[in-house]
Structure formats: C-alpha cells, structure tokens
Scaffold this active site. Structure first.
Site, mmCIF file in Angstrom:
data_model
loop_
_atom_site.group_PDB
_atom_site.id
_atom_site.type_symbol
_atom_site.label_atom_id
_atom_site.label_comp_id
_atom_site.label_asym_id
_atom_site.label_seq_id
_atom_site.Cartn_x
_atom_site.Cartn_y
_atom_site.Cartn_z
ATOM 1 N NE ARG A 186 -3.402 -3.346 -0.153
ATOM 2 C CZ ARG A 186 -3.579 -3.764 1.058
ATOM 3 N NH1 ARG A 186 -3.581 -3.707 2.247
ATOM 4 N NH2 ARG A 186 -5.128 -4.739 1.381
ATOM 5 C CG ASP B 134 -2.157 -6.351 -0.909
ATOM 6 O OD1 ASP B 134 -3.569 -6.587 -1.526
ATOM 7 O OD2 ASP B 134 -2.267 -7.282 0.348
ATOM 8 C CG HIS C 116 -4.924 -8.845 -0.698
ATOM 9 N ND1 HIS C 116 -5.503 -7.358 -0.954
ATOM 10 C CD2 HIS C 116 -6.412 -10.111 -0.198
ATOM 11 C CE1 HIS C 116 -6.878 -7.514 0.657
ATOM 12 N NE2 HIS C 116 -7.324 -9.216 1.065
ATOM 13 C CG ASP D 157 -6.195 -12.144 3.609
ATOM 14 O OD1 ASP D 157 -4.773 -12.172 2.433
ATOM 15 O OD2 ASP D 157 -6.493 -10.757 4.099
ATOM 16 C CD GLU D 158 -9.431 -9.093 3.422
ATOM 17 O OE1 GLU D 158 -10.272 -8.054 4.497
ATOM 18 O OE2 GLU D 158 -8.688 -8.252 3.260
ATOM 19 C CD1 TRP E 108 -2.914 -4.457 8.750
ATOM 20 C CD2 TRP E 108 -2.460 -5.476 6.581
ATOM 21 N NE1 TRP E 108 -3.059 -6.446 8.913
ATOM 22 C CE2 TRP E 108 -2.470 -6.490 7.494
ATOM 23 C CE3 TRP E 108 -1.831 -5.033 5.163
ATOM 24 C CZ2 TRP E 108 -2.290 -7.610 6.672
ATOM 25 C CZ3 TRP E 108 -2.062 -6.421 4.748
ATOM 26 C CH2 TRP E 108 -2.000 -7.895 5.245
ATOM 27 C CB THR E 109 1.194 0.842 4.597
ATOM 28 O OG1 THR E 109 1.077 0.093 3.910
ATOM 29 C CG2 THR E 109 2.164 0.268 6.073
ATOM 30 C CD GLU E 110 -4.405 -0.511 3.351
ATOM 31 O OE1 GLU E 110 -4.342 -0.439 4.713
ATOM 32 O OE2 GLU E 110 -5.216 -1.613 3.301
#
Ligand code: ACM
Ligand code: ZN
Length: 497
Positions: free
Chosen positions: A120, A149, A228, A294-295, A438-440
């Site tokens: 991110r 990602d 992702h 995940d996701e 997490w780096t958004e």
C-alpha cells in the site's frame, strides 16, 4: 532506630526496583545493592564475560551484574544477544552505570512478530533496517514482510520483469487526509499522483535478510494469492478469470478488496505462482513462507468456465473447496522445497496438512478459531485485529497521524493474551503473536515509528512474558523510560497516554 533502618532499606529497594526499567520485563529479577560502572568508552559487549550453559532454554539467558563485573550464560547466540539487549536497557545513558542484579530470562513464545505492508505504501530498505533495529531492542524475532497485494508488487522475480514493469506502480492513490484528519474509506478521492515504481531487487532483499540475521530476526516473505492479486494480474492479465476485465495495466489506485482474482482453473496461472514461490524459497532462508489466502471474493470463480471445470474435474463442492484445493496444492509444493506454509487462518480446515501454520487476524471468535486450528495440530500465530492492528488509532489527544479506524490503545495491546480461551494440549500449538502494520494510511518512516512504538513494546512484553506480565502500571513506568531512549536515538515514538 530499627524503624529508621527499615525505612532506609525499603527506600533503597524502591530506588533499585525503579532502575530495572527493562521492556519486556525479564522472567525473574533479583535486585542487589550497588552498581557496575562501565569503563568510559568501552562497549558493553566487550565488558561482559560470556559462558555457555546448555541447560538454559533457546533464546534464554542468565545474567549477573555485580560491582566487579557482568557475567552472562546462554545456550545459544540468540540468548547471549538478548542478555546484551537487557544490559543496554539497564545502562544509564548519562552515568554509564548499571544496577546490580541477578536475572534469569527466557521467552514464553517463540514467535514474537512484527508485520509491515509495503504494497500500500513503500518505505524502502533504510526504513526496514531501522525497524529491524527497533525490533531487536525489544526482543522481537519475526519480521513479516507483506510484499505483494492489489496496490503494488514489490519484489523483482527473475524471468518475470512484467511484475515490476506493470505491477510496481499505480497511477494515483487515495488522497492523504489533512494533519490529524479522518480517513474516509467510503469516499476515496484521487491524489492524482503516480505512485512508484517501487520494488526490491534480489541484492536489497539479501541485504535486509543479512541485517535481520545479525539481530536474530527471521524474515517471513508473504506472496498473496488467490485474492489480493491485482498487481500480478496487471503484469499477466491472462491469469485472471476474465482477462478483458483487467483494464489498467498497473496496481490498483484505491484501497479495498479487489474482485479480480487469480484464476484457479488456469494451469498457466498456477505455474506462474509456483515459479514465484520457487524463487522466494531459494531467496529467503527462513523455513516458513506466507501465502496469504485471506479475502478472496468468489464472484469471478462462479462465472468462470475454467474454474467451474476444475471444480467438476476435482469433484469439489463449491468455490470455497476450490480455494482449499489450490491451497493444498501449494502447501505440498512448498513442503517439497523444505518449507512450512503460513496463511491467514481462513485457509485452515480445508484438508491443509497439520504442519502448515495459521495466522489468526479477525476479531470474531478468536479462542474458537485458535483452538480449532491448534487442536488439528497447526501451529498458530495470533494477531487479532482488535488487539494487534496498529493501523488503528492509539486514541491519543491531538494525534497528527491518520488511521484506518479506532480503538487500539496501549492498554488494549497490553491486555492481549494469545492463549485466551485455549485449553489443554492446544496451548502448545499457540506459538505466539505479532503486531500488524497495514499501510493504507501510513506514508513514511516517521509515521510507521509513531504507530509501532510504544504499542509494540506492550506486545513485546505480552509475547515474551505471557501470563506473567507484571501489569499495565508497572509496564508504563518502564515503557516511559524506554520510549525516552528511543526518542534520544531519533525514533519518532508516540507518547504514552
Ligand atoms: C487481513 O487483515 N486481511 C489479513
Ligand atoms: Zn477462473
């Protein structure tokens, strides 16, 4: 007279107690009167008399500080290293003296992790090395490096230059909120600025691994699939279920979950992931590789003829079983290369072999998820968002940095117990936890440091001491001193609340 003497002794004990400002606090401490004066200009490690004692547990040490000298015993290099870290924390910065004491120490958990998302936002080698230095101070020993990602692919893979050409940049990012402002996740506004290309070459990664090794830190690479995966699809649209829907040949410019995922029915896509993993296995010496998991939205797999053909050919029940099939295939692929797989916990329970490990991140039913995985024989790393996600606010007054949500106070981090609600033999499979970044909503190294410290100090004490941690007030007294030491060394640690 007797009363005055008692008061003097108690006062001396109190003063001495207040000097053992070590984080994480050691398993056992006996304070002694007096101090050891470190000779001027002499490094601590040159002063220490080191001996080997095979009866001391892995990473543990015994330490004796007397007015005449310092003795350290350990069974391995990591233990001796951690004794030195304790001594560095004990040493008074101005007088160079250390309080006399006897310490016996060993960690409760073998996995004491810190995670960094460089997809991110990308922070670079120097920021990573600084983070590794900070980890070592607090006896953290696993660096989880989230390298791929939807928003960016950050590792050059020989033979696949397209990953960098298309995947390592994006045309814009969501706009940074004003100082201290709220992030609005629903209404993301483009900042209009190209981000990247940003990526690591093999030499950079080798340098980071060597730097980590000197600090007794293992580097865990994470290569995410089948979800992702958008940055990889920018390079290879053919590995999506519907290549024509991969409209932009670059990383995703907004935050959130991407519907376009890896096509699990395409043998070429599987071969590509194998080639990447094969390279990663050779490059990273650590025995574990993280494959995400995940996701992964299942919408495209439901529509895709190749995915549906795979489901039929393999006799699978549905798209969830298809992901489990892909996971089993890759776990076996990695096992043949001598690696243990780690994945986010939702990939367990699908026939994944016991030696694969689970990383629990969701906040719901944590004891149940951990217990289920552990009782099936999986080693579990517990990093639930409500306690361990440092991209959420530490709830300080006038905090200048933005976050992706609230509620991760220092107290909340300190209250974490990886074994909470786990009983019987399953406890043995809970091997530790980690703090995730997490780096958004993080842009630079200063921002990272603010979000890691002092909360990672709290988690380091949780992972090192487990149930024996002394309590929040005691921790805060010691963490205040260690935070000042970080600040003195130029680290942008946040204040304690
Ligand atoms: C995760 O936070 N999606 C692992
Ligand atoms: Zn497909």
């Amino acid at each position: 007279m007797k009363i005055a003497y008692t008061i003097m002794v108690l006062a001396a004990a109190f003063v001495a107690r207040a000097e053992i400002n070590v984080v994480p606090y050691p398993s056992s401490v006996v304070e002694k009167p007096g101090v050891f004066k470190c000779p001027a200009g002499k490094e601590l490690r040159k002063v220490v008399k080191l001996s080997k004692d095979a009866s001391i547990p892995h990473e543990g040490y015994r330490l004796s500080v007397t007015a005449n000298g310092i003795n350290v015993a350990a069974s391995d290099k990591a233990g001796a290293f951690y004794a030195l870290k304790t001594l560095e924390q004990l040493k008074d910065a101005t007088s160079a003296s250390l309080p006399c004491c006897e310490i016996e120490d060993a960690p409760r958990y073998s996995w004491r992790g810190l995670h960094l998302d460089e997809s991110r936002h990308f922070f670079g080698k120097d920021a990573v090395k600084a983070t590794l230095d900070q980890m070592a101070r607090f006896k953290l020993n696993r660096f989880h490096w989230h390298l791929t990602d939807d928003q960016g692919w950050r590792i050059d893979v020989p033979g696949h230059p397209e990953l960098i050409e298309y995947g390592s940049w994006r045309p814009y990012s969501p706009k940074r909120p004003p100082e201290g402002g709220e992030c609005n996740k629903k209404k993301q506004v483009s900042d209009g600025k190209k981000y990247g290309p940003f990526f690591y070459m093999e030499a950079d990664i080798k340098e980071v691994i060597a730097y980590a090794k000197e600090r007794h830190i293992e580097v865990l690479p994470e290569i995410e699939f089948p979800g992702h995966f958008r940055a990889a699809l920018a390079a290879y649209p053919a590995y999506a279920c519907f290549p024509e829907r991969i409209k932009s040949r670059c990383g995703r410019g907004t935050w959130g979950i991407e519907p376009e995922v890896m096509c699990a029915g395409n043998d070429e896509a599987i071969k590509f992931v194998e080639e990447v993993l094969d390279y990663v296995c050779k490059l990273f010496p650590f025995e574990c590789v993280h494959i995400g998991g995940d996701e992964c939205p299942k919408g495209r797999w439901k529509e895709c003829s190749k995915c549906q053909a795979r489901i039929k050919a393999e006799g699978l029940k549905d798209e969830h079983a298809l992901q489990a099939w892909l996971t089993r295939h890759m776990v076996e692929f990695l096992a043949k290369r001598g690696k243990r797989t780690i994945g986010w916990a939702e990939y367990l329970g699908a026939g994944v072999p016991a030696e694969a490990m689970g990383m629990v991140w969701m906040g719901q039913n944590v004891p149940r998820v951990v217990s289920r995985g552990a009782s099936e024989g999986h080693d579990m790393i517990v990093t639930p968002s409500p306690f361990c996600y440092l991209n959420h606010s530490q709830e300080l007054k006038d905090d200048p940095y933005p976050y992706g949500g609230g509620g991760r106070t220092l107290e909340k981090c300190y209250s974490f117990d990886p074994c909470h609600g786990v009983t019987g033999d399953a406890v043995k499979h809970v091997i530790g936890g980690q703090g995730c970044q997490w780096t958004e909503y993080s842009w630079d190294q200063k921002d990272l440091e603010w979000k890691y410290w002092p909360r990672m100090m709290a988690l380091s004490e949780v992972f090192w001491m487990g149930e024996k941690k002394p309590g929040l007030d005691d921790f805060k007294r010691r963490a205040t001193v260690q935070r000042e030491a970080l600040i003195k060394d130029g680290v942008n640690a946040a204040p304690l609340p």
